[in-house]
Design an enzyme around this catalytic site. Structure first.
Site, PDB file in Angstrom:
ATOM      1  N   GLY A  18       0.802  -1.226   0.000  1.00 12.05           N
ATOM      2  CA  GLY A  18       0.000   0.000   0.000  1.00 12.05           C
ATOM      3  C   GLY A  18       0.831   1.270   0.000  1.00 12.05           C
ATOM      4  N   THR A  19       2.112   1.154   0.350  1.00 14.68           N
ATOM      5  CA  THR A  19       2.946   2.362   0.514  1.00 14.68           C
ATOM      6  C   THR A  19       4.342   2.139  -0.090  1.00 14.68           C
ATOM      7  N   ASP A  67      -2.042  -8.946   9.002  1.00 10.83           N
ATOM      8  CA  ASP A  67      -0.846  -8.722   9.806  1.00 10.83           C
ATOM      9  C   ASP A  67       0.030  -9.957   9.607  1.00 10.83           C
ATOM     10  N   ARG A  69       2.505 -11.028  10.867  1.00 12.32           N
ATOM     11  CA  ARG A  69       3.027 -11.705  12.069  1.00 12.32           C
ATOM     12  C   ARG A  69       2.125 -12.854  12.479  1.00 12.32           C
ATOM     13  N   PHE A  99      13.196   1.258  12.972  1.00 10.93           N
ATOM     14  CA  PHE A  99      13.407   2.616  13.487  1.00 10.93           C
ATOM     15  C   PHE A  99      14.819   2.680  14.022  1.00 10.93           C
ATOM     16  N   SER A 107      13.983  -2.080  24.350  1.00 12.29           N
ATOM     17  CA  SER A 107      13.453  -3.138  25.214  1.00 12.29           C
ATOM     18  C   SER A 107      13.472  -4.442  24.416  1.00 12.29           C
ATOM     19  N   TYR A 150      22.847  -3.913   4.771  1.00  6.83           N
ATOM     20  CA  TYR A 150      23.400  -4.256   6.087  1.00  6.83           C
ATOM     21  C   TYR A 150      22.950  -5.646   6.555  1.00  6.83           C
ATOM     22  N   LYS A 165      16.944  -8.912   8.803  1.00  8.36           N
ATOM     23  CA  LYS A 165      17.223  -8.957   7.359  1.00  8.36           C
ATOM     24  C   LYS A 165      18.282 -10.026   7.053  1.00  8.36           C
ATOM     25  N   ARG A 202      11.255   7.340   9.896  1.00  8.59           N
ATOM     26  CA  ARG A 202      11.735   6.527  11.017  1.00  8.59           C
ATOM     27  C   ARG A 202      13.247   6.437  11.105  1.00  8.59           C
TER      28      ARG A 202
HETATM   29  C1  HXC Z   1      12.723   2.696  20.942  1.00 13.46           C
HETATM   30  C2  HXC Z   1      10.650   1.906  20.259  1.00 13.46           C
HETATM   31  C3  HXC Z   1      10.575   2.909  19.255  1.00 13.46           C
HETATM   32  C4  HXC Z   1      11.680   3.857  19.155  1.00 13.46           C
HETATM   33  C5  HXC Z   1       8.783   1.693  19.134  1.00 13.46           C
HETATM   34  N1  HXC Z   1       9.509   1.182  20.138  1.00 13.46           N
HETATM   35  N2  HXC Z   1       9.409   2.742  18.577  1.00 13.46           N
HETATM   36  N3  HXC Z   1      11.706   1.788  21.076  1.00 13.46           N
HETATM   37  N4  HXC Z   1      12.710   3.687  20.016  1.00 13.46           N
HETATM   38  N5  HXC Z   1      11.695   4.817  18.241  1.00 13.46           N
HETATM   39  C6  HXC Z   1       9.162   0.062  21.014  1.00 13.46           C
HETATM   40  C7  HXC Z   1       7.880   0.322  21.786  1.00 13.46           C
HETATM   41  O1  HXC Z   1       8.113   1.119  22.933  1.00 13.46           O
HETATM   42  C8  HXC Z   1       7.448  -1.107  22.128  1.00 13.46           C
HETATM   43  O2  HXC Z   1       8.233  -1.646  23.159  1.00 13.46           O
HETATM   44  C9  HXC Z   1       7.835  -1.888  20.868  1.00 13.46           C
HETATM   45  O3  HXC Z   1       8.855  -1.096  20.218  1.00 13.46           O
HETATM   46  C10 HXC Z   1       6.662  -2.054  19.900  1.00 13.46           C
HETATM   47  O4  HXC Z   1       6.170  -0.766  19.555  1.00 13.46           O
HETATM   48  P1  HXC Z   1       4.690  -0.551  19.003  1.00 13.46           P
HETATM   49  O5  HXC Z   1       4.563   0.871  18.615  1.00 13.46           O
HETATM   50  O6  HXC Z   1       3.702  -1.142  19.951  1.00 13.46           O
HETATM   51  O7  HXC Z   1       4.707  -1.534  17.717  1.00 13.46           O
HETATM   52  P2  HXC Z   1       3.792  -1.552  16.427  1.00 13.46           P
HETATM   53  O8  HXC Z   1       2.540  -0.736  16.643  1.00 13.46           O
HETATM   54  O9  HXC Z   1       3.688  -2.950  16.001  1.00 13.46           O
HETATM   55  O10 HXC Z   1       4.655  -0.699  15.340  1.00 13.46           O
HETATM   56  C11 HXC Z   1       5.814  -1.272  14.783  1.00 13.46           C
HETATM   57  C12 HXC Z   1       6.872  -0.189  14.455  1.00 13.46           C
HETATM   58  C13 HXC Z   1       6.242   0.967  13.618  1.00 13.46           C
HETATM   59  C14 HXC Z   1       7.997  -0.867  13.743  1.00 13.46           C
HETATM   60  C15 HXC Z   1       7.373   0.401  15.787  1.00 13.46           C
HETATM   61  O11 HXC Z   1       7.230   1.942  13.324  1.00 13.46           O
HETATM   62  C16 HXC Z   1       5.658   0.447  12.329  1.00 13.46           C
HETATM   63  O12 HXC Z   1       4.475   0.081  12.289  1.00 13.46           O
HETATM   64  N6  HXC Z   1       6.449   0.414  11.219  1.00 13.46           N
HETATM   65  C17 HXC Z   1       6.001  -0.128   9.927  1.00 13.46           C
HETATM   66  C18 HXC Z   1       6.626   0.590   8.766  1.00 13.46           C
HETATM   67  C19 HXC Z   1       8.099   0.832   8.832  1.00 13.46           C
HETATM   68  O13 HXC Z   1       8.732   0.707   9.886  1.00 13.46           O
HETATM   69  N7  HXC Z   1       8.691   1.207   7.678  1.00 13.46           N
HETATM   70  C20 HXC Z   1      10.085   1.502   7.587  1.00 13.46           C
HETATM   71  C21 HXC Z   1      10.782   0.403   6.890  1.00 13.46           C
HETATM   72  S1  HXC Z   1      12.289   1.066   6.365  1.00 13.46           S
HETATM   73  P3  HXC Z   1       7.751  -1.637  24.725  1.00 13.46           P
HETATM   74  O14 HXC Z   1       8.819  -2.409  25.453  1.00 13.46           O
HETATM   75  O15 HXC Z   1       7.695  -0.190  25.106  1.00 13.46           O
HETATM   76  O16 HXC Z   1       6.401  -2.318  24.729  1.00 13.46           O
HETATM   77  C22 HXC Z   1      13.504  -0.049   6.275  1.00 13.46           C
HETATM   78  C23 HXC Z   1      14.703   0.520   5.561  1.00 13.46           C
HETATM   79  C24 HXC Z   1      15.986  -0.180   5.804  1.00 13.46           C
HETATM   80  O17 HXC Z   1      13.393  -1.127   6.714  1.00 13.46           O
HETATM   81  C25 HXC Z   1      17.230   0.466   5.192  1.00 13.46           C
HETATM   82  C26 HXC Z   1      17.182   1.898   4.814  1.00 13.46           C
HETATM   83  C27 HXC Z   1      18.397   2.407   4.075  1.00 13.46           C
HETATM   84  P1  NAP Z   2       7.232   1.534   4.052  1.00 12.12           P
HETATM   85  O1  NAP Z   2       6.479   2.342   3.050  1.00 12.12           O
HETATM   86  O2  NAP Z   2       7.094   1.914   5.486  1.00 12.12           O
HETATM   87  O3  NAP Z   2       6.812   0.025   3.846  1.00 12.12           O
HETATM   88  C1  NAP Z   2       6.638  -0.902   4.873  1.00 12.12           C
HETATM   89  C2  NAP Z   2       5.294  -1.571   4.688  1.00 12.12           C
HETATM   90  O4  NAP Z   2       5.209  -2.710   5.552  1.00 12.12           O
HETATM   91  C3  NAP Z   2       4.100  -0.674   5.005  1.00 12.12           C
HETATM   92  O5  NAP Z   2       3.195  -0.685   3.923  1.00 12.12           O
HETATM   93  C4  NAP Z   2       3.465  -1.321   6.231  1.00 12.12           C
HETATM   94  O6  NAP Z   2       2.044  -1.162   6.217  1.00 12.12           O
HETATM   95  C5  NAP Z   2       3.883  -2.785   6.043  1.00 12.12           C
HETATM   96  N1  NAP Z   2       3.857  -3.526   7.315  1.00 12.12           N
HETATM   97  C6  NAP Z   2       4.528  -3.227   8.452  1.00 12.12           C
HETATM   98  N2  NAP Z   2       4.242  -4.117   9.407  1.00 12.12           N
HETATM   99  C7  NAP Z   2       3.382  -5.022   8.851  1.00 12.12           C
HETATM  100  C8  NAP Z   2       2.734  -6.175   9.336  1.00 12.12           C
HETATM  101  N3  NAP Z   2       2.905  -6.602  10.597  1.00 12.12           N
HETATM  102  N4  NAP Z   2       1.911  -6.867   8.499  1.00 12.12           N
HETATM  103  C9  NAP Z   2       1.735  -6.437   7.224  1.00 12.12           C
HETATM  104  N5  NAP Z   2       2.333  -5.359   6.701  1.00 12.12           N
HETATM  105  C10 NAP Z   2       3.141  -4.646   7.511  1.00 12.12           C
HETATM  106  O7  NAP Z   2       8.790   1.541   3.738  1.00 12.12           O
HETATM  107  P2  NAP Z   2       9.637   1.272   2.398  1.00 12.12           P
HETATM  108  O8  NAP Z   2      10.804   2.179   2.446  1.00 12.12           O
HETATM  109  O9  NAP Z   2       8.766   1.269   1.203  1.00 12.12           O
HETATM  110  O10 NAP Z   2      10.189  -0.208   2.673  1.00 12.12           O
HETATM  111  C11 NAP Z   2       9.839  -1.307   1.851  1.00 12.12           C
HETATM  112  C12 NAP Z   2      10.908  -2.383   1.953  1.00 12.12           C
HETATM  113  O11 NAP Z   2      12.134  -1.903   1.429  1.00 12.12           O
HETATM  114  C13 NAP Z   2      11.210  -2.845   3.372  1.00 12.12           C
HETATM  115  O12 NAP Z   2      11.459  -4.239   3.376  1.00 12.12           O
HETATM  116  C14 NAP Z   2      12.478  -2.102   3.711  1.00 12.12           C
HETATM  117  O13 NAP Z   2      13.240  -2.745   4.715  1.00 12.12           O
HETATM  118  C15 NAP Z   2      13.157  -2.150   2.365  1.00 12.12           C
HETATM  119  N6  NAP Z   2      14.209  -1.168   2.198  1.00 12.12           N
HETATM  120  C16 NAP Z   2      13.880   0.146   2.009  1.00 12.12           C
HETATM  121  C17 NAP Z   2      14.897   1.060   1.802  1.00 12.12           C
HETATM  122  C18 NAP Z   2      14.610   2.501   1.532  1.00 12.12           C
HETATM  123  O14 NAP Z   2      15.550   3.284   1.373  1.00 12.12           O
HETATM  124  N7  NAP Z   2      13.359   2.915   1.455  1.00 12.12           N
HETATM  125  C19 NAP Z   2      16.233   0.634   1.823  1.00 12.12           C
HETATM  126  C20 NAP Z   2      16.525  -0.702   2.048  1.00 12.12           C
HETATM  127  C21 NAP Z   2      15.497  -1.601   2.218  1.00 12.12           C
HETATM  128  P3  NAP Z   2       1.130  -1.105   7.548  1.00 12.12           P
HETATM  129  O15 NAP Z   2       1.825  -0.224   8.510  1.00 12.12           O
HETATM  130  O16 NAP Z   2      -0.173  -0.600   7.017  1.00 12.12           O
HETATM  131  O17 NAP Z   2       0.995  -2.521   8.016  1.00 12.12           O
END
Ligand code: HXC
Ligand code: NAP
Length: 287
Positions: A18-19, A67, A69, A99, A107, A150, A165, A202
């Protein structure tokens, strides 16, 4: 890159579709004629994306909230995709959570959350679709995992993501061998920096973006463009890459190698100094 219709009649499931990069890959697959199933936790995001992509490409998109998971929900995803399109040809494990944080501030639950989404989510989807294909004796299937560079170097400040990863990379290579006999190929893409809202908010929040300009780390001195990644993904899920199995293709403008090469830092040497340096080096004889 591929010719129009190259994915005609194929059905591709994109997690996190979706994103961000998942949405861009979905759009590219649709433009090449595929049906696409997009899935994530937020149905309203998925529905909006599905409507927009159908309008812009003329293709068919099924949005399924799941989800990854939760294995039961993933099994329901398989059932919904098969009910709508009859069969699924490719799975793209793209969904992720991440993040930045100093590891000592994490934690156990925070660590577990990322491992659950990235590693267990990819495992759950791979298991559910893989078992389905094996049960139905369906062949010519591809799984594409989106990892990061990484995954093999490791990285501070994103430790849970790096561990997860690395696990996904091991999953890719292991099943490339074990499940080849069932007519499946497993490959991965390791992207460098590609701007998306999800990653940028993030990983580079606030002023960090300016202080740590990611493009400066890349030898090509720029960030990735989404079409560059979607071209590669389209190729890797298609039959055109039929002899590529167990590979991870890096698409990062040379970013990780720049950090790895011991002498790459000599980029900082003023060009005008190289004559003097060469003389010094040539002057070393027999010592
Ligand atoms: C420390 C944190 C934190 C932060 C969350 N937590 N954010 N701890 N610093 N910034 C802790 C919380 O306190 C909690 O622990 C636990 O993590 C779970 O947090 P929730 O918010 O309850 O989890 P959830 O609602 O499932 O959300 C998951 C998430 C959120 C990962 C935290 O950001 C998310 O939904 N992300 C999905 C999309 C995403 O992350 N996209 C980016 C991908 S980019 P406690 O102990 O307090 O309960 C990517 C790029 C890689 O991968 C390479 C780039 C070059
Ligand atoms: P993004 O838009 O945040 O994509 C992450 C997606 O994962 C969101 O659509 C999110 O949707 C979904 N997601 C998270 N938790 C989920 C769950 N429990 N069940 C189902 N869906 C879930 O970030 P992006 O940058 O496009 O990242 C896409 C991929 O590229 C990731 O694997 C990331 O590690 C990789 N990557 C990105 C970069 C970069 O520079 N952007 C670099 C290296 C690797 P919901 O929150 O709605 O569930």
């Amino acid at each position: 890159m591929l010719r129009p219709g190259a994915l005609q009649g194929r059905t591709i499931v994109v997690t996190g579709g979706g994103t961000g990069l998942g949405r861009s890959m979905s759009e590219a697959f649709l433009r090449l004629g595929a049906n696409v199933v997009i899935t994530s936790r937020k149905m309203e995001v998925l529905e909006k994306t599905a409507t927009e992509l159908e309008a812009s490409t003329g293709g068919k998109v099924l949005a399924v909230a799941c989800d990854i998971r939760k294995y039961l929900e993933v099994e329901q995803l398989v059932a919904a995709a098969v009910a709508r399109f009859g069969t699924v040809d490719s799975l793209v494990n793209n969904a992720a959570g991440n993040f930045i944080s100093p590891t000592e501030r994490l934690s156990s639950k925070a660590f577990e959350t990322i491992i659950d989404i990235v590693l267990m989510g990819s495992v759950n989807c791979t298991l559910a679709f893989g078992k389905h294909w094996i049960d139905k004796k369906e062949r010519d299937k591809t799984v594409l995992n989106i990892v990061t560079t990484y995954a093999w170097t490791g990285s501070g400040y994103v430790l849970p993501s790096a561990c997860a990863k690395a696990g996904v990379l091991a999953l890719t290579r292991s099943l490339a061998v074990e499940w080849a006999k069932y007519g499946m190929r497993h490959n991965a893409i390791a992207p460098g920096p590609f701007p998306t809202k999800g990653a940028w908010t993030r990983l580079m929040p606030g002023e960090l973006m300016e202080r740590f300009d990611l493009s400066k780390r890349v030898p090509l001195k720029r960030l990735g463009e989404h079409h560059e990644l979607t071209d590669l993904a389209s190729y890797l899920i298609s039959p055109f890459s039929g002899y590529i199995n167990g590979e991870v293709v890096t698409i990062d403008g040379g970013e990780w190698l720049q950090g790895a090469g011991q002498f790459s830092g000599l980029e900082a040497v003023e060009p005008g100094m190289w004559d003097a340096i060469e003389q010094m080096v040539r002057g070393v004889r027999g010592s």
